[in-house]
Design a protein around this motif. Structure first.
Motif, PDB file in Angstrom:
ATOM      1  N   GLN A   1      12.973  -7.989   0.560  1.00  0.00           N
ATOM      2  CA  GLN A   1      13.173  -6.479   1.428  1.00  0.00           C
ATOM      3  C   GLN A   1      13.886  -5.267   2.121  1.00  0.00           C
ATOM      4  OE1 GLN A   1      13.831  -8.353   5.700  1.00  0.00           O
ATOM      5  NE2 GLN A   1      14.376 -10.670   3.839  1.00  0.00           N
ATOM      6  N   SER A   2      12.775  -4.211   2.704  1.00  0.00           N
ATOM      7  CA  SER A   2      13.931  -2.859   1.847  1.00  0.00           C
ATOM      8  C   SER A   2      15.103  -2.778   2.896  1.00  0.00           C
ATOM      9  CB  SER A   2      12.861  -2.084   2.557  1.00  0.00           C
ATOM     10  OG  SER A   2      12.298  -2.523   4.764  1.00  0.00           O
ATOM     11  N   LYS A   3      15.965  -2.106   2.827  1.00  0.00           N
ATOM     12  CA  LYS A   3      16.995  -1.927   3.260  1.00  0.00           C
ATOM     13  C   LYS A   3      16.872  -0.224   3.617  1.00  0.00           C
ATOM     14  CE  LYS A   3      19.685  -5.062   3.586  1.00  0.00           C
ATOM     15  NZ  LYS A   3      20.665  -5.916   4.421  1.00  0.00           N
ATOM     16  N   PRO A   4      17.042   0.341   4.842  1.00  0.00           N
ATOM     17  CA  PRO A   4      17.649  -0.556   6.334  1.00  0.00           C
ATOM     18  C   PRO A   4      17.241  -1.195   6.844  1.00  0.00           C
ATOM     19  CG  PRO A   4      17.882   1.537   6.407  1.00  0.00           C
ATOM     20  CD  PRO A   4      17.140   2.054   5.316  1.00  0.00           C
ATOM     21  N   LYS A   5      15.781  -1.354   6.619  1.00  0.00           N
ATOM     22  CA  LYS A   5      14.854  -1.918   7.348  1.00  0.00           C
ATOM     23  C   LYS A   5      14.883  -3.305   7.906  1.00  0.00           C
ATOM     24  CE  LYS A   5      11.423   0.296   5.971  1.00  0.00           C
ATOM     25  NZ  LYS A   5       9.417   0.768   5.974  1.00  0.00           N
ATOM     26  N   HIS A   6      15.369  -3.885   7.350  1.00  0.00           N
ATOM     27  CA  HIS A   6      15.816  -5.589   6.798  1.00  0.00           C
ATOM     28  C   HIS A   6      15.903  -5.520   8.300  1.00  0.00           C
ATOM     29  CE1 HIS A   6      17.686  -8.923   6.332  1.00  0.00           C
ATOM     30  NE2 HIS A   6      17.568  -9.117   5.039  1.00  0.00           N
TER      31      HIS A   6
ATOM     32  N   TRP B   1      -7.242  -9.371   5.843  1.00  0.00           N
ATOM     33  CA  TRP B   1      -6.406  -8.035   6.444  1.00  0.00           C
ATOM     34  C   TRP B   1      -4.690  -8.592   7.103  1.00  0.00           C
ATOM     35  CZ3 TRP B   1     -10.197  -3.548   9.425  1.00  0.00           C
ATOM     36  CH2 TRP B   1     -11.626  -4.034   8.963  1.00  0.00           C
ATOM     37  N   ASP B   2      -4.114  -7.840   6.721  1.00  0.00           N
ATOM     38  CA  ASP B   2      -2.961  -7.490   6.789  1.00  0.00           C
ATOM     39  C   ASP B   2      -1.924  -5.804   7.350  1.00  0.00           C
ATOM     40  OD1 ASP B   2      -0.446  -7.716   8.039  1.00  0.00           O
ATOM     41  OD2 ASP B   2       0.529  -8.955   6.121  1.00  0.00           O
ATOM     42  N   VAL B   3      -3.314  -6.050   8.579  1.00  0.00           N
ATOM     43  CA  VAL B   3      -2.279  -4.725   9.306  1.00  0.00           C
ATOM     44  C   VAL B   3      -1.292  -4.331   9.251  1.00  0.00           C
ATOM     45  CG1 VAL B   3      -3.127  -2.968  10.621  1.00  0.00           C
ATOM     46  CG2 VAL B   3      -4.744  -4.384  10.142  1.00  0.00           C
ATOM     47  N   GLY B   4      -0.546  -3.247   8.606  1.00  0.00           N
ATOM     48  CA  GLY B   4       0.943  -3.262   9.057  1.00  0.00           C
ATOM     49  C   GLY B   4       2.398  -3.833   8.203  1.00  0.00           C
ATOM     50  N   ALA B   5       1.400  -3.842   7.327  1.00  0.00           N
ATOM     51  CA  ALA B   5       2.009  -6.010   6.183  1.00  0.00           C
ATOM     52  C   ALA B   5       3.610  -5.306   6.248  1.00  0.00           C
ATOM     53  CB  ALA B   5       0.822  -5.602   4.889  1.00  0.00           C
ATOM     54  N   GLY B   6       3.917  -4.455   5.674  1.00  0.00           N
ATOM     55  CA  GLY B   6       5.445  -3.888   5.890  1.00  0.00           C
ATOM     56  C   GLY B   6       5.603  -5.075   4.124  1.00  0.00           C
ATOM     57  N   SER B   7       6.763  -5.797   4.234  1.00  0.00           N
ATOM     58  CA  SER B   7       6.884  -6.412   2.643  1.00  0.00           C
ATOM     59  C   SER B   7       5.783  -7.434   2.378  1.00  0.00           C
ATOM     60  CB  SER B   7       8.037  -6.785   2.875  1.00  0.00           C
ATOM     61  OG  SER B   7       8.477  -7.660   3.750  1.00  0.00           O
ATOM     62  N   GLY B   8       4.455  -7.698   2.958  1.00  0.00           N
ATOM     63  CA  GLY B   8       4.060  -8.335   2.402  1.00  0.00           C
ATOM     64  C   GLY B   8       4.088 -10.180   2.663  1.00  0.00           C
TER      65      GLY B   8
ATOM     66  N   GLN C   1       1.559   1.903   5.166  1.00  0.00           N
ATOM     67  CA  GLN C   1       1.519   3.534   5.084  1.00  0.00           C
ATOM     68  C   GLN C   1       2.395   3.690   4.438  1.00  0.00           C
ATOM     69  OE1 GLN C   1       1.331   5.629   8.584  1.00  0.00           O
ATOM     70  NE2 GLN C   1       2.380   4.197  10.232  1.00  0.00           N
ATOM     71  N   ASP C   2       3.750   3.107   3.922  1.00  0.00           N
ATOM     72  CA  ASP C   2       5.039   3.348   3.677  1.00  0.00           C
ATOM     73  C   ASP C   2       4.852   3.063   2.320  1.00  0.00           C
ATOM     74  OD1 ASP C   2       7.415   2.653   2.263  1.00  0.00           O
ATOM     75  OD2 ASP C   2       8.077   3.500   5.138  1.00  0.00           O
ATOM     76  N   ALA C   3       4.787   3.908   1.745  1.00  0.00           N
ATOM     77  CA  ALA C   3       5.000   4.033   0.075  1.00  0.00           C
ATOM     78  C   ALA C   3       5.846   2.956  -0.750  1.00  0.00           C
ATOM     79  CB  ALA C   3       5.207   5.477  -0.162  1.00  0.00           C
ATOM     80  N   GLU C   4       7.105   3.345   0.438  1.00  0.00           N
ATOM     81  CA  GLU C   4       8.396   1.571  -0.608  1.00  0.00           C
ATOM     82  C   GLU C   4       7.398   0.433  -0.268  1.00  0.00           C
ATOM     83  OE1 GLU C   4      12.274   3.016   0.871  1.00  0.00           O
ATOM     84  OE2 GLU C   4      11.810   4.854   0.091  1.00  0.00           O
ATOM     85  N   ASP C   5       7.568   0.600   0.851  1.00  0.00           N
ATOM     86  CA  ASP C   5       6.574  -1.486   1.477  1.00  0.00           C
ATOM     87  C   ASP C   5       5.345  -1.485   0.442  1.00  0.00           C
ATOM     88  OD1 ASP C   5       8.965  -0.879   3.156  1.00  0.00           O
ATOM     89  OD2 ASP C   5       7.480  -0.466   5.124  1.00  0.00           O
TER      90      ASP C   5
ATOM     91  N   THR D   1      -4.078  -7.221  -2.613  1.00  0.00           N
ATOM     92  CA  THR D   1      -4.272  -5.927  -2.681  1.00  0.00           C
ATOM     93  C   THR D   1      -3.625  -4.920  -1.881  1.00  0.00           C
ATOM     94  OG1 THR D   1      -6.823  -6.751  -3.629  1.00  0.00           O
ATOM     95  CG2 THR D   1      -6.868  -4.210  -3.300  1.00  0.00           C
ATOM     96  N   PRO D   2      -2.160  -4.240  -2.381  1.00  0.00           N
ATOM     97  CA  PRO D   2      -1.890  -3.486  -1.689  1.00  0.00           C
ATOM     98  C   PRO D   2      -3.032  -1.910  -1.270  1.00  0.00           C
ATOM     99  CG  PRO D   2      -0.920  -3.839  -3.278  1.00  0.00           C
ATOM    100  CD  PRO D   2      -2.000  -4.022  -3.798  1.00  0.00           C
ATOM    101  N   VAL D   3      -3.250  -1.907  -0.030  1.00  0.00           N
ATOM    102  CA  VAL D   3      -3.813  -0.631   0.382  1.00  0.00           C
ATOM    103  C   VAL D   3      -2.920   0.772   1.627  1.00  0.00           C
ATOM    104  CG1 VAL D   3      -5.940  -0.020   1.440  1.00  0.00           C
ATOM    105  CG2 VAL D   3      -5.827  -1.653   0.808  1.00  0.00           C
ATOM    106  N   MET D   4      -2.923   1.073   0.757  1.00  0.00           N
ATOM    107  CA  MET D   4      -1.936   2.900   1.632  1.00  0.00           C
ATOM    108  C   MET D   4      -2.517   3.436   2.174  1.00  0.00           C
ATOM    109  SD  MET D   4       1.215   5.018  -0.417  1.00  0.00           S
ATOM    110  CE  MET D   4       1.628   5.724   0.566  1.00  0.00           C
ATOM    111  N   GLY D   5      -2.363   3.331   3.113  1.00  0.00           N
ATOM    112  CA  GLY D   5      -3.161   4.733   3.991  1.00  0.00           C
ATOM    113  C   GLY D   5      -2.890   4.214   5.808  1.00  0.00           C
ATOM    114  N   ARG D   6      -2.724   5.201   6.489  1.00  0.00           N
ATOM    115  CA  ARG D   6      -3.050   4.529   7.833  1.00  0.00           C
ATOM    116  C   ARG D   6      -4.123   4.133   8.438  1.00  0.00           C
ATOM    117  NH1 ARG D   6      -0.343   6.824  11.850  1.00  0.00           N
ATOM    118  NH2 ARG D   6      -0.420   7.066  13.665  1.00  0.00           N
TER     119      ARG D   6
END
Length: 414
Positions: free
Chosen positions: A234-239, A264-271, A291-295, A312-317
């Protein structure tokens, strides 16, 4: 003769003995007919009383002796009697109406004061009561930790166990002989602490370094879905933004996936949802839209951890990036506000016939809007409010920590 009320005083005392005690405490001790404590604590209180009872391994026998005493009893314990002390046990055995508690600053309080850290949000535990393995798993996701160590599992053993599991993102403090003349506080990395020896009377404090991500525990014993939150990077500080395991399990069940589902997992976060959907649909394909590159990178790392190749990660809005994606059999979407309602409406239009959309909504207002949108499109809409509390051992008692309520809406395209 009936026992007098409050004839048992359970008194916290420091390593400086009577020198650090108040006049009231000194008076209680001097007037006691029975003085109780272990050898070390009794040695801090010189002088004679009618009788001394040394606390050993047979605490039950000592409690029976105290309960039978009609005179004044002073039970001496180190620090705060209610902080991993005898007070709770004696109140239960002797009778709460017969006991008074006189606290002293605990060694845990002193330790946090010495390292100048607050302890109201720390995970506190005693290795005398819990296995090192279980404690290490709790440390993995903690921000601060306070440990009473043991001879078997001292600070060096704790540090070695953490380093072995790659939980190396803490600054460690070992506070020895607190309040005594030979008090010492040692600060270092876990690697440095692992190579040192310390006095048995110590408190170990761990403070998380910066926004270091959690190192997930071994995924070799994973489930198909509902895996513990700490199994995912999980990402920090978005834990904490990860879909909780309990909500995730219900959501995936309502998605009714087959082995070949397109998801489709829309707004996947850490997946976490993407990964578990891929486990449930091994011959299908899961598109983790974020849409977040780190996520997006976290999605890849978690997919690797769980050895799933159909994510399959799909980056974008959203919804712009949906244009080139195949129509889904199932959609999971999570969020709050008007945006989730708009995306739910557009995603539902892309669903295949008999497809399922599940939305996890954070607010009651968002729930109303999503339900209204989906009810206009289909008659098959169901709603849940999930209130979940997780049990944790804290200070020798079971504590239930509640998660934020979650609203789930599931709709089937007829």
């Amino acid at each position: 003769m009936a026992a007098s009320r409050s004839n048992v005083s359970i008194i916290g005392i420091g390593d400086d003995g009577l020198d650090g005690a108040s006049d009231a405490v000194r008076r209680i001790i001097s007037e006691a007919d029975l003085l109780v404590g272990n050898d070390r604590v009794l040695a801090l209180v010189p002088g004679n009383v009618t009788e001394r009872l040394v606390l050993g391994a047979d605490v039950e026998a000592a409690a029976d002796r105290i309960a039978a005493e009609h005179g004044r009893v002073a039970v001496l314990v180190s620090g705060d009697p209610l902080f991993y002390g005898l007070a709770r046990y004696l109140c239960d055995r002797v009778g709460i109406e017969r006991c008074e508690i006189v606290p002293h600053v605990s060694s845990m309080q002193l330790a946090f004061a010495r390292v100048k850290e607050s302890w109201d949000d720390a995970y506190l535990t005693n290795l005398a009561n819990h296995s090192l393995e279980a404690v290490v798993e709790r440390i993995r996701t903690a921000e601060k930790v306070g440990l009473f160590t043991t001879d078997e599992n001292g600070p060096d053993a704790v540090a070695k166990s953490l380093v072995k599991r790659k939980i190396d993102y803490f600054t460690a403090y070992v506070c020895e002989n607190l309040g005594a003349r030979n008090e010492r506080v040692t600060r270092g990395t876990l690697g440095e602490i692992a190579n040192q020896k310390f006095d048995p009377l110590n408190v170990m404090i761990l403070v998380r370094s910066g926004n270091a991500p959690d190192r997930p525990r071994d995924a070799s014993t994973r489930s198909l879905f509902g895996n513990p939150d700490e199994a995912f990077i999980q990402s920090k500080p978005k834990h904490g933004l990860l879909t909780p395991a309990e909500v995730r399990a219900v959501a995936l069940a309502q998605m009714a996936l087959s082995s070949r589902s397109i998801v489709w997992d829309v707004g996947a976060g850490s997946g976490s949802v993407s990964v578990e959907a891929a486990l449930l649909a091994p011959a299908g394909q899961v598109f983790a839209i974020e849409q977040d590159a780190e996520d997006i990178e976290l999605v890849r790392e978690n997919a690797d951890r769980f050895a799933v190749e159909n994510v399959t990660p799909v980056m974008g809005r959203a919804p712009e990036v949906w244009a080139d994606l195949p129509d889904p059999d199932a959609v999971f979407i999570e969020g709050s506000g008007r945006e989730i309602a708009r995306l739910a409406e557009l995603a539902f239009e892309r669903l295949k016939p008999a497809g399922r959309l599940v939305a996890s909504v954070a607010s009651i207002e968002g729930l109303y809007e999503v339900k209204a949108i989906l009810t206009a499109a289909t008659s098959d809409v169901n709603v849940w409010m999930l209130n979940v509390s997780r049990g944790t051992d804290q200070l020798q008692r079971l504590r239930l920590n509640s998660l934020n309520p979650a609203f789930l809406v599931a709709a089937t395209k007829s």
